[in-house]
Design a protein around this motif. Structure first.
Motif, PDB file in Angstrom:
ATOM      1  N   ASN A   1     -19.194  -0.005  -8.441  1.00  0.00           N
ATOM      2  CA  ASN A   1     -18.067   0.582  -9.183  1.00  0.00           C
ATOM      3  C   ASN A   1     -18.563   1.309 -10.437  1.00  0.00           C
ATOM      4  O   ASN A   1     -18.019   2.345 -10.824  1.00  0.00           O
TER       5      ASN A   1
ATOM      6  N   PHE B   1     -12.592   1.692   0.582  1.00  0.00           N
ATOM      7  CA  PHE B   1     -12.038   1.713  -0.781  1.00  0.00           C
ATOM      8  C   PHE B   1     -13.081   1.958  -1.865  1.00  0.00           C
ATOM      9  O   PHE B   1     -12.752   2.449  -2.936  1.00  0.00           O
TER      10      PHE B   1
ATOM     11  N   TYR C   1      -6.187   1.339   2.499  1.00  0.00           N
ATOM     12  CA  TYR C   1      -7.491   1.999   2.632  1.00  0.00           C
ATOM     13  C   TYR C   1      -7.554   2.849   3.899  1.00  0.00           C
ATOM     14  O   TYR C   1      -6.589   3.548   4.221  1.00  0.00           O
TER      15      TYR C   1
ATOM     16  N   SER D   1      -7.009  -5.163  -5.454  1.00  0.00           N
ATOM     17  CA  SER D   1      -6.552  -3.769  -5.367  1.00  0.00           C
ATOM     18  C   SER D   1      -5.040  -3.576  -5.469  1.00  0.00           C
ATOM     19  O   SER D   1      -4.598  -2.453  -5.663  1.00  0.00           O
TER      20      SER D   1
HETATM   21  N1  GLN Z   1     -12.133  -5.490  -7.420  1.00  0.00           N
HETATM   22  C1  GLN Z   1     -12.331  -5.041  -6.064  1.00  0.00           C
HETATM   23  C2  GLN Z   1     -13.410  -3.963  -6.013  1.00  0.00           C
HETATM   24  O1  GLN Z   1     -13.461  -3.143  -6.870  1.00  0.00           O
HETATM   25  C3  GLN Z   1     -11.045  -4.560  -5.499  1.00  0.00           C
HETATM   26  C4  GLN Z   1     -11.188  -4.040  -4.103  1.00  0.00           C
HETATM   27  C5  GLN Z   1     -10.033  -4.284  -3.200  1.00  0.00           C
HETATM   28  O2  GLN Z   1      -9.175  -5.139  -3.373  1.00  0.00           O
HETATM   29  N2  GLN Z   1     -10.048  -3.525  -2.146  1.00  0.00           N
HETATM   30  O3  GLN Z   1     -14.202  -3.914  -5.124  1.00  0.00           O
END
Ligand code: GLN
Length: 330
Positions: free
Chosen positions: A185, A115, A261, A83
């Motif tokens: 996602n 997040f 977050y 992130s």
């Molecule tokens: N690639 C991770 C995700 O999409 C990134 C999340 C993070 O670092 N909080 O879940």
């Protein structure tokens, strides 16, 4: 009399404001020694490959805006940026489209939620998603300049390289591991599309975003990136301009309000610094005009933030009295 005094004076240490080399070195060493044996937290494992990363990696780096580099611990082991990358893609979109577009097309208010919250998107009907959590970050990847997926990806890789001041590369096992398993996602990207808040094909935008999260960095790379933000967009190591001071001005407040977050408020309360964490264990923080600092340590707390990295950076910030809200009355 004057001559005698000059003779007994120690040579003046290089300073950034009132920060001497000796003060910075002592703060990093103390932070490292204090937390190196701490065994709290757990590697992220929802991305399977991250569970295999050595949990003992621990390094801290501070780079001043005048280009002095201070390191402690493991600064060569690479972790995926995760992130933390959201900051640099957001900065690039700001640079390309301006701050009003980021506010209108993505949103900048903190969701206050996890997040990868889908509820956060649903509650706002796709509005007011934030570029530093997954929905807004995937939207940012969809907005970034480039006619097709390859051009967008090149743009993203380039901006990361410039912030780090060197050629970075992708951790392919981490990318493959997440790309095969990121239905959540993809759901977020499709939901945004349904609300007309996705600006490129949702599957490809999610793929670009996943690749950007798999860029490999060490603590020194992250600190250089943070120091570039601290220095108004000019990389203090390469001396090259990466983004404008205005882009930095609009990036840092979002880091301050949403960089960790749902624990962003606690972080800001303790350190006063805009920061960004990633589930790979990296954390960077920006002391505007003074320095960038970063730490890497994979075990995370419940919110998904590196336990040791938070503690180490907080310790250094307190030791150096670097919280910008700490003002000595005139
Ligand atoms: N690639 C991770 C995700 O999409 C990134 C999340 C993070 O670092 N909080 O879940």
């Amino acid at each position: 009399m004057v001559r005698a005094q000059a003779k007994t004076q120690a040579p003046k240490a290089a300073t950034t404001g009132s920060l001497s080399d000796a003060d910075i070195e002592a703060a990093l060493t103390e932070a490292y020694n204090k937390f190196k044996d701490l065994k709290e937290g757990k590697n992220a494992d929802y991305i399977k490959e991250l569970a295999n990363v050595d949990p003992n990696i621990f390094g801290i780096v501070l780079i001043t805006t005048d280009g002095r580099v201070f390191t402690k611990g493991d600064i060569t082991s690479m972790v995926s940026i995760q992130s933390v990358s959201k900051v640099f893609t957001m900065a690039k979109v700001l640079e390309e489209q301006g701050h009003q577009a980021v506010m209108d097309k993505i949103g900048v208010d903190a969701t206050g939620m996890r997040f990868n919250s889908i509820v956060a998107v649903e509650l706002q009907r796709g509005k007011e998603i934030n570029p530093l959590v997954n929905p807004g970050a995937i939207a940012a990847s969809s907005l970034i300049g480039g006619a097709d997926s390859a051009a967008k990806w090149k743009n993203i890789m380039d901006i990361h390289n410039q912030f780090a001041g060197r050629q970075l590369s992708v951790n392919w096992p981490v990318y493959v591991s997440e790309a095969g398993d990121n239905l959540r996602n993809q759901a977020i990207a499709h939901l945004l599309k349904a609300y007309n808040r996705m600006y490129f094909d949702p599957v490809q935008a999610t793929d670009i975003y996943t690749k950007q999260c798999a860029i490999n960095v060490n603590a020194k790379d992250l600190a250089t990136m943070a120091a570039t933000l601290a220095n108004g967009g000019v990389n203090p190591v390469t001396k090259k301009k990466v983004v404008s001071p205005e882009t930095v001005m609009y990036t840092l407040p979002v880091m301050a309000t949403a960089g960790l977050y749902d624990d962003s408020g606690i972080w800001l309360y303790n350190s006063g610094l805009p920061a960004k964490s990633g589930v790979g264990g990296g954390l960077l923080a920006v002391c505007p005009g003074k320095f960038g600092i970063a730490a890497v340590s994979p075990p995370l707390d419940a919110a998904g933030n590196s336990v040791k990295s938070q503690k180490a950076i907080n310790y250094v910030v307190e030791k150096l009295k670097a919280d910008p809200y700490l003002v000595q009355p005139k």
